[in-house]
Design an enzyme around this catalytic site. Structure first.
Site, PDB file in Angstrom:
ATOM      1  N   GLY A 131       0.822  -1.212   0.000  1.00 50.65           N
ATOM      2  CA  GLY A 131       0.000   0.000   0.000  1.00 50.65           C
ATOM      3  C   GLY A 131       0.852   1.257   0.000  1.00 50.65           C
ATOM      4  N   SER A 133       1.356   3.703  -3.327  1.00 50.67           N
ATOM      5  CA  SER A 133       0.850   4.787  -4.179  1.00 50.67           C
ATOM      6  C   SER A 133      -0.522   5.260  -3.720  1.00 50.67           C
ATOM      7  CB  SER A 133       0.735   4.313  -5.629  1.00 50.67           C
ATOM      8  OG  SER A 133       1.994   3.989  -6.130  1.00 50.67           O
ATOM      9  N   SER A 165      -1.279  -4.011  -5.938  1.00 50.81           N
ATOM     10  CA  SER A 165      -1.337  -5.298  -6.632  1.00 50.81           C
ATOM     11  C   SER A 165      -1.940  -6.355  -5.728  1.00 50.81           C
ATOM     12  CB  SER A 165       0.063  -5.763  -7.024  1.00 50.81           C
ATOM     13  OG  SER A 165       0.672  -4.810  -7.819  1.00 50.81           O
ATOM     14  N   GLU A 247      12.537  -4.185  -4.429  1.00 50.58           N
ATOM     15  CA  GLU A 247      11.558  -4.298  -5.506  1.00 50.58           C
ATOM     16  C   GLU A 247      12.222  -4.119  -6.868  1.00 50.58           C
ATOM     17  OE1 GLU A 247       8.439  -1.317  -5.759  1.00 50.58           O
ATOM     18  OE2 GLU A 247       7.200  -2.685  -6.932  1.00 50.58           O
ATOM     19  N   SER A 374       8.635   4.766 -12.246  1.00 52.00           N
ATOM     20  CA  SER A 374       8.625   4.795 -13.708  1.00 52.00           C
ATOM     21  C   SER A 374      10.043   4.917 -14.258  1.00 52.00           C
ATOM     22  CB  SER A 374       7.785   5.975 -14.198  1.00 52.00           C
ATOM     23  OG  SER A 374       8.480   7.180 -13.919  1.00 52.00           O
ATOM     24  N   GLU A 376      11.292   7.207 -15.978  1.00 50.93           N
ATOM     25  CA  GLU A 376      11.824   8.552 -15.766  1.00 50.93           C
ATOM     26  C   GLU A 376      12.276   8.744 -14.319  1.00 50.93           C
ATOM     27  OE1 GLU A 376       9.045   7.715 -17.388  1.00 50.93           O
ATOM     28  OE2 GLU A 376       9.799   8.146 -19.400  1.00 50.93           O
TER      29      GLU A 376
END
Lengths: 397, 366
Positions: A131, A133, A165, A247, A374, A376
């Protein structure tokens, strides 16, 4: 482990795998692709494989034995992985709990937290979700708003998470919550939340691939026991950064894998008189991809050996994640190109399962460069931490 | 950086220190302006440190550190564009004699190579590379006569001993050793972009003793070229790493719009992309050198992977070095241009990136 003991482990693994890995699962691990254990759990052979691996303690091979592991060192773990890869086997525990929370708890957890949670992860029986984002906190994760208030004998959590997820099938959640609103990173804590708690609600999100493993998660006045905090209050950002390294590590693993595209390419586009793939342009790009994948696999081996020897490698992780995304996404693009109109099916009849799966993998592959930070964001992290480049001026200045 | 043995780590530290102290880029500039195109005094220092004997067996006065050991030195030399005939002599020359030479040839040449007394050059390429080898060995009054033209030959002006490829009476490819000072050997210097020693060599009826032939022919040649390519890839990696670090320093010191240009995200992400290519290149180069030492079956494939990646990576970083330095990067005074030119020369040497992608494709069955 060295020489003889590694050889013995390899022989043991080969024999045990031959006797225990269900052939129906060869080259078909459903878990890392969809991150979707519930699909897998519907399969009797998958459950059998999970339970055998749990009993053998090879699902968490590097963990201490008291937590359900086999206490193998890196060399031993690598041998196991090689032997599994050889026959298309996989580690069924490789889910969120094992790849991310487990190593974090080993470093930051109390003895009681480790004893409570690690064995369930090592046996694959307890499913975890992440948990982190929130609707307003994606790439800028530290701006998260989910409030966590100290009520004396418990924490009270109120807020909303997204891109969680497997939340709808998870037993537990590790979450980042705000315990101080006056500061940004230093007001965040790391909390373990039982998904059966009152006030926890989840709602699946359907992705372009048709997958529904991402969820929204609503936390409405959820009570959480005081002992579920990992690390100290307001020090959760440090714990999270460490977890995100694990991760990224796990996300960059195995991206160069997947069987060679050569057989399918020969089948789809044929060969010329010289025995070369008949489409010169596609051949060039297939070879370019094969070489990138090859170099990427060599990089994984090299960095693994360096880490084992105690050389610093953590600073490479953001770049490895991006290289891995590039390789995997390019592979998916090439498969689609090879399949042509055969790859455009959404549901049968008229298309084979493999063809439809290829399309879904191609769609799903877009997520590689978005989740876990991401493309970026990885570049920003590498620029700052690995290359030591200065921070950009804040927007608006 | 690979996990090094203690000996390898010492070799790296020694090379890195020597390059920094004794052979900075200013030395490369001076060498390019000199007639010899390299500095014999620096060459003597390199020999004194044992680098000419890295591939020579201990029995012949070398250290026998293998290609991995040689790559470690060559990478450091690449950092400051050190001009020397080390690769031609200590890697290709020593390997040719060691792998293809008779006991007599080995005893004659290897100790002198290891001591830095002899410079070797490989004369293989011709003006029309696709046409195969046109140089001929024909029966002479004693032994053979060698006729043909080789170009470009690296380190030809410095060379004492040439290893030349030519077809014999049966049309078989042979490698023979030829004294560079022999009658009928005509060496014409080439003035190329990087200012290094390179030349065209004409052989006009040069007498060659049959005992000067090396065993192995085409197969040995391909193997020597693979060794050369892998070590050159290591050098290119060092060149690319230095070009990158110099550029990174500039991003951290150059101020425009009131801030360091390295704080601009457009430049940051390009810098990260360069670092990522260096990471991948290192993996391929180290794997290729180790595969050669191990005699692995896939060594040629790994060599082509390494040379292709090194070529693409070095040229990318050299372009970015010029671009990110802006106007100053276009000047003769700044080093960026030297790296940019050297990138083109090394990429084109023994097959550019495109050649090696094709070779990889063939070896992999595409």
């Amino acid at each position: 482990m060295t020489g003889a003991s590694l050889d013995a482990l390899r022989a043991e693994a080969r024999e045990w795998l031959a006797a225990n890995f269900p052939p129906s699962l060869a080259f078909k691990n459903p878990v890392p692709y969809q991150n979707h254990a519930p699909y897998a759990e519907g399969d009797a052979d998958w459950r059998l494989w999970r339970d055998r691996m749990a009993e053998k303690r090879w699902g968490a091979p590097g963990w201490p034995e008291i937590y359900g592991g086999a206490a193998l060192d890196r060399a031993g773990i690598k041998v196991l992985a090689e032997e599994m890869r050889r026959i298309g086997a996989f580690n069924p525990m490789k889910m969120t709990g094992y790849t991310m929370l487990g190593p974090t708890l080993l470093e930051y957890g109390t003895e009681a937290q480790k004893a409570q949670h690690l064995p369930g992860i090592a046996s694959g029986r307890v499913r975890w979700c992440q948990g982190f984002s929130e609707p307003g906190a994606g790439s800028d994760l530290a701006s998260l708003q989910t409030r966590c208030t100290d009520m004396g004998d418990h924490w009270l959590v109120e807020g909303q998470k997204v891109w969680t997820s497997g939340a709808n099938h998870a037993d537990w959640c590790f979450a980042l919550v705000r315990t101080d609103t006056s500061v940004k990173q230093r007001g965040i804590s790391f909390l373990l939340i039982d998904m059966r708690s009152e006030g926890v609600e989840t709602r699946p999100i359907t992705l372009i691939s048709g997958s529904t493993h991402f969820c929204e998660m609503f936390l409405n006045a959820v009570k959480v026991p005081k002992e579920n905090l990992v690390g100290r209050v307001n020090e959760g950002w440090g714990v999270a950064k460490r977890l995100l390294q694990f991760e990224r590590d796990s996300l960059s693993e195995g991206r160069g894998e997947g069987r060679s595209l050569l057989p399918i390419a020969r089948d789809r586009i044929g060969v010329n008189a010289a025995g070369e793939l008949a489409d010169a342009d596609l051949r060039t790009r297939l070879v370019g991809h094969a070489m990138r994948a090859h170099a990427y696999n060599l990089t994984q081996d090299r960095i693994g050996a360096e880490a084992k020897a105690g050389l610093p490698t953590a600073q490479l992780v953001p770049m490895l994640k991006n290289l891995g995304s590039d390789v995997a996404q390019m592979r998916a693009e090439l498969v689609m190109e090879l399949l042509g109109t055969r790859g455009l099916g959404w549901s049968g009849p008229g298309f084979t399962d493999e063809e439809m799966e290829a399309a879904r993998q191609w769609l799903h592959a877009r997520a590689f460069s978005i989740y876990g930070g991401s493309y970026e964001i990885q570049n920003n992290i590498a620029a700052k931490r690995t290359l030591g480049l200065p921070d950009p001026k804040p927007i608006g200045c | 950086m690979a996990v090094l043995t203690e000996e390898q780590a010492m070799l790296r530290d020694m090379a890195s220190e020597w390059v920094r102290d004794r052979a900075p880029v200013t030395a490369a500039r001076a060498a390019a302006r000199s007639e010899q195109r390299y500095d014999p005094a620096l060459w003597a220092e390199m020999a004194g440190m044992g680098w000419c004997g890295v591939l020579v067996p201990e029995a012949h006065g070398g250290a026998d550190f293998g290609c991995v050991g040689f790559g470690i030195v060559q990478e450091e030399l690449g950092r400051t564009l050190v001009a020397s005939p080390l690769l031609s002599t200590a890697l290709i020359g020593a390997s040719a004699i060691r792998l293809g030479g008779s006991a007599e040839q080995q005893a004659n040449w290897l100790p002198r190579i290891a001591a830095g007394e002899v410079v070797v050059a490989l004369a293989v390429e011709e003006e029309t590379p696709d046409a195969g080898t046109a140089a001929m060995l024909t029966a002479g009054s004693e032994g053979w006569r060698l006729d043909g033209r080789k170009t470009p030959v690296l380190d030809a002006l410095a060379a004492d001993l040439l290893i030349v490829s030519a077809r014999d009476e049966d049309g078989s490819l042979r490698l023979v050793t030829v004294d560079a000072a022999a009658e009928g050997v005509g060496i014409s210097p080439l003035d190329r972009l990087d200012g290094r020693d390179a030349a065209t060599i004409d052989f006009a009826g040069v007498p060659v003793d049959r005992a000067a032939a090396l065993d192995g022919g085409a197969e040995l040649l391909e193997h020597l070229l693979d060794r050369g390519r892998a070590a050159l890839a290591a050098e290119m990696m060092g060149t690319a790493a230095q070009a990158f670090e110099t550029t990174l320093d500039y991003l951290k010191t150059r101020v425009q719009f009131g801030q360091l240009i390295g704080s601009f995200q457009a430049l940051q992400h390009r810098a990260v992309a360069m670092q990522a290519e260096l990471i991948m290149t290192r993996s391929a180069v180290e794997a290729a050198l180790a595969a050669i030492d191990a005699g692995a079956e896939d060594a040629s494939m790994l060599v082509s992977l390494a040379k292709a990646l090194a070529g693409d990576t070095l040229r990318l970083i050299a372009r970015e070095m010029v671009q990110m330095h802006g106007g100053i990067g276009m000047t003769e005074e700044h080093d960026a241009g030297l790296y940019f030119k050297r990138a083109a020369v090394t990429d084109a040497t023994w097959g550019h990136a495109g050649f090696h992608r094709n070779r990889y494709a063939r070896l992999a069955g595409y």
